[in-house]
Scaffold this active site. Sequence first.
Site, PDB file in Angstrom:
ATOM      1  N   LYS A 107       0.802  -1.222   0.000  1.00 29.30           N
ATOM      2  CA  LYS A 107       0.000   0.000   0.000  1.00 29.30           C
ATOM      3  C   LYS A 107       0.832   1.269   0.000  1.00 29.30           C
ATOM      4  O   LYS A 107       0.297   2.357  -0.183  1.00 29.30           O
ATOM      5  CB  LYS A 107      -0.949  -0.017   1.190  1.00 29.30           C
ATOM      6  CG  LYS A 107      -1.962  -1.137   1.082  1.00 29.30           C
ATOM      7  CD  LYS A 107      -2.958  -1.103   2.218  1.00 29.30           C
ATOM      8  CE  LYS A 107      -4.047  -2.145   2.032  1.00 29.30           C
ATOM      9  NZ  LYS A 107      -3.578  -3.501   2.346  1.00 29.30           N
TER      10      LYS A 107
HETATM   11  C1  LIG Z   1      -4.360  -4.535   2.036  1.00 26.61           C
HETATM   12  C2  LIG Z   1      -3.657  -5.817   1.935  1.00 26.61           C
HETATM   13  C3  LIG Z   1      -4.155  -6.855   1.146  1.00 26.61           C
HETATM   14  C4  LIG Z   1      -5.472  -6.753   0.421  1.00 26.61           C
HETATM   15  O1  LIG Z   1      -5.444  -5.811  -0.620  1.00 26.61           O
HETATM   16  P1  LIG Z   1      -6.813  -5.297  -1.260  1.00 26.61           P
HETATM   17  O2  LIG Z   1      -6.402  -4.281  -2.264  1.00 26.61           O
HETATM   18  O3  LIG Z   1      -7.607  -4.694  -0.145  1.00 26.61           O
HETATM   19  O4  LIG Z   1      -7.487  -6.466  -1.838  1.00 26.61           O
HETATM   20  C5  LIG Z   1      -3.413  -8.013   1.036  1.00 26.61           C
HETATM   21  N1  LIG Z   1      -2.250  -8.164   1.711  1.00 26.61           N
HETATM   22  C6  LIG Z   1      -1.756  -7.192   2.485  1.00 26.61           C
HETATM   23  C7  LIG Z   1      -0.495  -7.437   3.211  1.00 26.61           C
HETATM   24  C8  LIG Z   1      -2.428  -5.988   2.626  1.00 26.61           C
HETATM   25  O5  LIG Z   1      -1.931  -5.040   3.392  1.00 26.61           O
END
Ligand SMILES: *Cc1c(COP(=O)(O)O)cnc(C)c1O
Length: 433
Positions: A107
């Site tokens: 993210k």
């Molecule tokens: C947020 C996150 C996900 C899921 O991603 P989405 O875009 O919400 O589907 C998967 N793995 C990790 C480590 C995350 O932080």
Amino acid sequence: MNYFSLNKKAPNTSFKDAVIKGLAPDKGLYFPEHITPLPKSFFENIDQLSYSEIAFQAIKQFVSPEIPESVLKVIIEETLNFNFPVIELDNNISTLELFHGPTMAFKDVGARFMARCLGYFNTNNTKVTVLVATSGDTGGAVANGFLGVKGVNVVILYPSGKVSDIQEKQLTTLGQNITALEVDGVFDDCQDMVKQAFLDEDLTSKMQLTSANSINVARWLPQLFYFMFAYKQLHHKHKEIVFSIPSGNFGNICAGMMAQKLGLPIQHFVASNNANNVVTEYLKTETYIPKPSVQTISNAMDVGNPSNFIRIQEIYNNDFSILKENLSSYSFTDEETRVALKDIYTTYNYIADPHGAVGYLGCKSYLKNNSNSHCVFLETAHPTKFLDVVESVIKTKIDLPPQIEAVMDKEKVATSISNYEDLKAFLIQKNKA
Ligand SMILES: *Cc1c(COP(=O)(O)O)cnc(C)c1O
């Protein structure tokens, strides 16, 4: 680029307004009015392009003219100051490591990109409050991405006791313009409170609120870069590339589908789920039934009603058969995930995190009937972010990377809240200060 609301009951708006508002006034998610595929030559010549050039070409249409090209170049340069390596485990499976950013979760890219867009738009010093619910990694990435951005206050809601120690440290120790609220509840409670705040006209008349979850187009869209970066690294060797994406709110996978819309030759997507299996069930039954989320060891995917699913349906023209051609989905238990972690370690000498392990299992399931494909599972977080689980399974100590080491000794600062009234009172108080 203009954006329309997927609820179709709000006026179309500019990229700028879509970023500042987060959600449309009719509560719909914003979606670009047009998607123009990139020229074939772009993919043919991808080897000659740097990662920044790829990102620039890929996202330009979605953010211009509000973000001028010269500004966009700087934003991209600052956003992408780390690597996105693909590690080939065997001839059928690779992993795309998305954890080399400052908070070691994928993210970081979306959060850094969005923070810089908002910072650019925020020239007249109006105060914007970014309100975000996190099941784990969003909080840290957003806190880090927005730290010190002028005119932007960030308020993060996280479920008490349901994020890992490292995740909690990452979102509660920064200070400055970042505040953490520890919610007595689960992630869905946090997300519901955030949604309620956006709908509360009394509140929104007093302050400009926006979201930094993947519902925000500036958080969501830059994630499409990953798929292009992986393609650049793999296309010489592998033709039929499939991505297995450990999914929660389905923002990441949905960004991959946008990359496919732009012309990236992706053969298929696999949505890999933990026990929170709404989409896995949907593909089986064609009925979408949101459920309360259940807690798992891959907690960033503990989402009972994935907000981006509606965008996925839009991308595939709300046509179930087209969707099924492009998307498979599997759901795995914590026990299966632990076995996978161990399997990846013993077979490939590779340490995955629980989310990546779910992605790996998705690859394995898909490859059973598609043995000619090359499946890339996304490693969405560094294994040390889930130290307890990973170390107990592989029975080996993992060294803490410097980014993580740096936050472990800092002191947690968080305000406890238990319901929407608490949140509202806090926001109003904060806005006065
Ligand atoms: C947020 C996150 C996900 C899921 O991603 P989405 O875009 O919400 O589907 C998967 N793995 C990790 C480590 C995350 O932080």
